[in-house]
Design a protein around this motif. Sequence first.
Motif, PDB file in Angstrom:
ATOM      1  N   GLY A   1       0.826  -1.215   0.000  1.00 22.83           N
ATOM      2  CA  GLY A   1       0.000   0.000   0.000  1.00 22.83           C
ATOM      3  C   GLY A   1       0.854   1.255   0.000  1.00 22.83           C
ATOM      4  N   CYS A   2       1.898   1.256   0.855  1.00 24.57           N
ATOM      5  CA  CYS A   2       2.819   2.409   0.931  1.00 24.57           C
ATOM      6  C   CYS A   2       3.556   2.606  -0.387  1.00 24.57           C
ATOM      7  CB  CYS A   2       3.822   2.217   2.067  1.00 24.57           C
ATOM      8  SG  CYS A   2       3.086   2.312   3.699  1.00 24.57           S
ATOM      9  N   LEU A   3       4.051   1.507  -0.965  1.00 27.45           N
ATOM     10  CA  LEU A   3       4.776   1.591  -2.236  1.00 27.45           C
ATOM     11  C   LEU A   3       3.860   2.091  -3.350  1.00 27.45           C
ATOM     12  CD1 LEU A   3       6.884  -1.684  -2.026  1.00 27.45           C
ATOM     13  CD2 LEU A   3       7.771   0.647  -1.942  1.00 27.45           C
ATOM     14  N   CYS A   4       2.627   1.598  -3.381  1.00 27.25           N
ATOM     15  CA  CYS A   4       1.657   2.039  -4.398  1.00 27.25           C
ATOM     16  C   CYS A   4       1.349   3.528  -4.242  1.00 27.25           C
ATOM     17  CB  CYS A   4       0.374   1.219  -4.307  1.00 27.25           C
ATOM     18  SG  CYS A   4       0.541  -0.446  -4.973  1.00 27.25           S
ATOM     19  N   GLN A   5       1.272   3.982  -2.990  1.00 24.34           N
ATOM     20  CA  GLN A   5       1.017   5.397  -2.713  1.00 24.34           C
ATOM     21  C   GLN A   5       2.172   6.253  -3.249  1.00 24.34           C
ATOM     22  OE1 GLN A   5      -0.017   5.930   1.385  1.00 24.34           O
ATOM     23  NE2 GLN A   5      -0.829   7.993   1.081  1.00 24.34           N
ATOM     24  N   ASP A   6       3.400   5.793  -3.020  1.00 24.45           N
ATOM     25  CA  ASP A   6       4.586   6.506  -3.529  1.00 24.45           C
ATOM     26  C   ASP A   6       4.549   6.610  -5.052  1.00 24.45           C
ATOM     27  OD1 ASP A   6       5.479   6.703  -0.940  1.00 24.45           O
ATOM     28  OD2 ASP A   6       7.062   5.187  -1.136  1.00 24.45           O
ATOM     29  N   VAL A   7       4.251   5.479  -5.715  1.00 27.78           N
ATOM     30  CA  VAL A   7       4.175   5.447  -7.174  1.00 27.78           C
ATOM     31  C   VAL A   7       3.036   6.347  -7.659  1.00 27.78           C
ATOM     32  CG1 VAL A   7       3.734   3.986  -9.194  1.00 27.78           C
ATOM     33  CG2 VAL A   7       5.250   3.168  -7.385  1.00 27.78           C
ATOM     34  N   ALA A   8       1.900   6.272  -6.969  1.00 28.39           N
ATOM     35  CA  ALA A   8       0.732   7.074  -7.336  1.00 28.39           C
ATOM     36  C   ALA A   8       1.061   8.566  -7.329  1.00 28.39           C
ATOM     37  CB  ALA A   8      -0.426   6.776  -6.390  1.00 28.39           C
ATOM     38  N   GLU A   9       1.753   9.017  -6.267  1.00 26.87           N
ATOM     39  CA  GLU A   9       2.128  10.432  -6.163  1.00 26.87           C
ATOM     40  C   GLU A   9       3.163  10.796  -7.220  1.00 26.87           C
ATOM     41  OE1 GLU A   9       3.328  10.889  -2.075  1.00 26.87           O
ATOM     42  OE2 GLU A   9       1.293  10.422  -1.374  1.00 26.87           O
ATOM     43  N   ASP A  10       4.124   9.902  -7.421  1.00 26.84           N
ATOM     44  CA  ASP A  10       5.211  10.151  -8.368  1.00 26.84           C
ATOM     45  C   ASP A  10       4.716  10.176  -9.812  1.00 26.84           C
ATOM     46  OD1 ASP A  10       7.994  10.557  -8.933  1.00 26.84           O
ATOM     47  OD2 ASP A  10       8.112   8.455  -9.571  1.00 26.84           O
TER      48      ASP A  10
ATOM     49  N   ALA B   1      -4.535  -7.416  -4.698  1.00 30.34           N
ATOM     50  CA  ALA B   1      -4.030  -8.420  -5.647  1.00 30.34           C
ATOM     51  C   ALA B   1      -2.502  -8.437  -5.664  1.00 30.34           C
ATOM     52  CB  ALA B   1      -4.581  -8.151  -7.044  1.00 30.34           C
ATOM     53  N   ILE B   2      -1.891  -7.252  -5.706  1.00 30.47           N
ATOM     54  CA  ILE B   2      -0.423  -7.171  -5.689  1.00 30.47           C
ATOM     55  C   ILE B   2       0.112  -7.781  -4.393  1.00 30.47           C
ATOM     56  CG2 ILE B   2       1.583  -5.612  -5.654  1.00 30.47           C
ATOM     57  CD1 ILE B   2      -0.093  -3.657  -7.404  1.00 30.47           C
ATOM     58  N   SER B   3      -0.555  -7.493  -3.276  1.00 33.44           N
ATOM     59  CA  SER B   3      -0.147  -8.037  -1.976  1.00 33.44           C
ATOM     60  C   SER B   3      -0.203  -9.558  -1.963  1.00 33.44           C
ATOM     61  CB  SER B   3      -1.050  -7.510  -0.860  1.00 33.44           C
ATOM     62  OG  SER B   3      -0.987  -6.108  -0.807  1.00 33.44           O
ATOM     63  N   GLU B   4      -1.273 -10.122  -2.474  1.00 35.32           N
ATOM     64  CA  GLU B   4      -1.446 -11.579  -2.507  1.00 35.32           C
ATOM     65  C   GLU B   4      -0.370 -12.233  -3.368  1.00 35.32           C
ATOM     66  OE1 GLU B   4      -2.818 -15.228  -1.505  1.00 35.32           O
ATOM     67  OE2 GLU B   4      -3.433 -13.334  -0.579  1.00 35.32           O
ATOM     68  N   ILE B   5      -0.126 -11.667  -4.557  1.00 33.08           N
ATOM     69  CA  ILE B   5       0.902 -12.208  -5.461  1.00 33.08           C
ATOM     70  C   ILE B   5       2.275 -12.120  -4.802  1.00 33.08           C
ATOM     71  CG2 ILE B   5       2.107 -11.807  -7.656  1.00 33.08           C
ATOM     72  CD1 ILE B   5      -0.685 -10.785  -8.713  1.00 33.08           C
ATOM     73  N   THR B   6       2.559 -10.986  -4.159  1.00 33.54           N
ATOM     74  CA  THR B   6       3.843 -10.777  -3.481  1.00 33.54           C
ATOM     75  C   THR B   6       4.034 -11.816  -2.386  1.00 33.54           C
ATOM     76  OG1 THR B   6       3.723  -8.411  -3.933  1.00 33.54           O
ATOM     77  CG2 THR B   6       5.248  -9.097  -2.210  1.00 33.54           C
ATOM     78  N   PHE B   7       2.990 -12.028  -1.584  1.00 29.03           N
ATOM     79  CA  PHE B   7       3.066 -13.000  -0.490  1.00 29.03           C
ATOM     80  C   PHE B   7       3.339 -14.406  -1.027  1.00 29.03           C
ATOM     81  CE2 PHE B   7       1.582 -15.827   2.839  1.00 29.03           C
ATOM     82  CZ  PHE B   7       2.147 -15.246   3.965  1.00 29.03           C
ATOM     83  N   ARG B   8       2.595 -14.802  -2.056  1.00 30.15           N
ATOM     84  CA  ARG B   8       2.785 -16.134  -2.651  1.00 30.15           C
ATOM     85  C   ARG B   8       4.181 -16.289  -3.245  1.00 30.15           C
ATOM     86  NH1 ARG B   8      -2.933 -17.565  -5.681  1.00 30.15           N
ATOM     87  NH2 ARG B   8      -4.245 -17.280  -3.849  1.00 30.15           N
ATOM     88  N   GLN B   9       4.682 -15.232  -3.891  1.00 35.00           N
ATOM     89  CA  GLN B   9       6.014 -15.275  -4.487  1.00 35.00           C
ATOM     90  C   GLN B   9       7.068 -15.455  -3.396  1.00 35.00           C
ATOM     91  OE1 GLN B   9       6.680 -15.118  -8.066  1.00 35.00           O
ATOM     92  NE2 GLN B   9       8.473 -16.013  -7.106  1.00 35.00           N
ATOM     93  N   CYS B  10       6.881 -14.774  -2.272  1.00 30.38           N
ATOM     94  CA  CYS B  10       7.815 -14.911  -1.150  1.00 30.38           C
ATOM     95  C   CYS B  10       7.800 -16.325  -0.582  1.00 30.38           C
ATOM     96  CB  CYS B  10       7.497 -13.895  -0.059  1.00 30.38           C
ATOM     97  SG  CYS B  10       7.969 -12.224  -0.520  1.00 30.38           S
ATOM     98  N   GLU B  11       6.620 -16.940  -0.519  1.00 26.51           N
ATOM     99  CA  GLU B  11       6.520 -18.339  -0.069  1.00 26.51           C
ATOM    100  C   GLU B  11       7.311 -19.251  -1.000  1.00 26.51           C
ATOM    101  OE1 GLU B  11       2.416 -19.122   2.325  1.00 26.51           O
ATOM    102  OE2 GLU B  11       2.202 -18.867   0.155  1.00 26.51           O
TER     103      GLU B  11
END
Length: 114
Positions: free
Chosen positions: A26-35, A47-57
């Motif tokens: 969420g924080c990273l998306c906010q940074d990108v959104a502002e930028d 969705a990005i969070s879920e994919i990230t979590f699964r990738q880390c697993e």
Amino acid sequence: AMEAAGAEERALLTQRLKAAVHYTVGCLCQDVAEDKDVQFSKQTIAAISEITFRQCETFAKDLEMFARHAKRSTVTTEDVKLLARRSTSLLKYITQKSEEITSSNMEQKEKKKK
């Protein structure tokens, strides 16, 4: 009862970890959104969070397998480099950080000797 407690504790830890990943995404998306002057919907962030979590697993399982293959019980930076081998920029970054940590550790050992 012990197994149930262990499973319950694992589920709670997983929940906390997923919440932390979701918050960070969420924080990273906010940074990108502002930028970039774009918006991310709540669904997109989820969705990005879920994919990230699964990738880390998946990464964690791969790292475990690399260490086991090398007949070790500890994951090393070499395992991490092997995991990152397909991403040139990531591999470069990891190698650089690894060298920084190594030289920093050497300096600490030198200080202890004196």
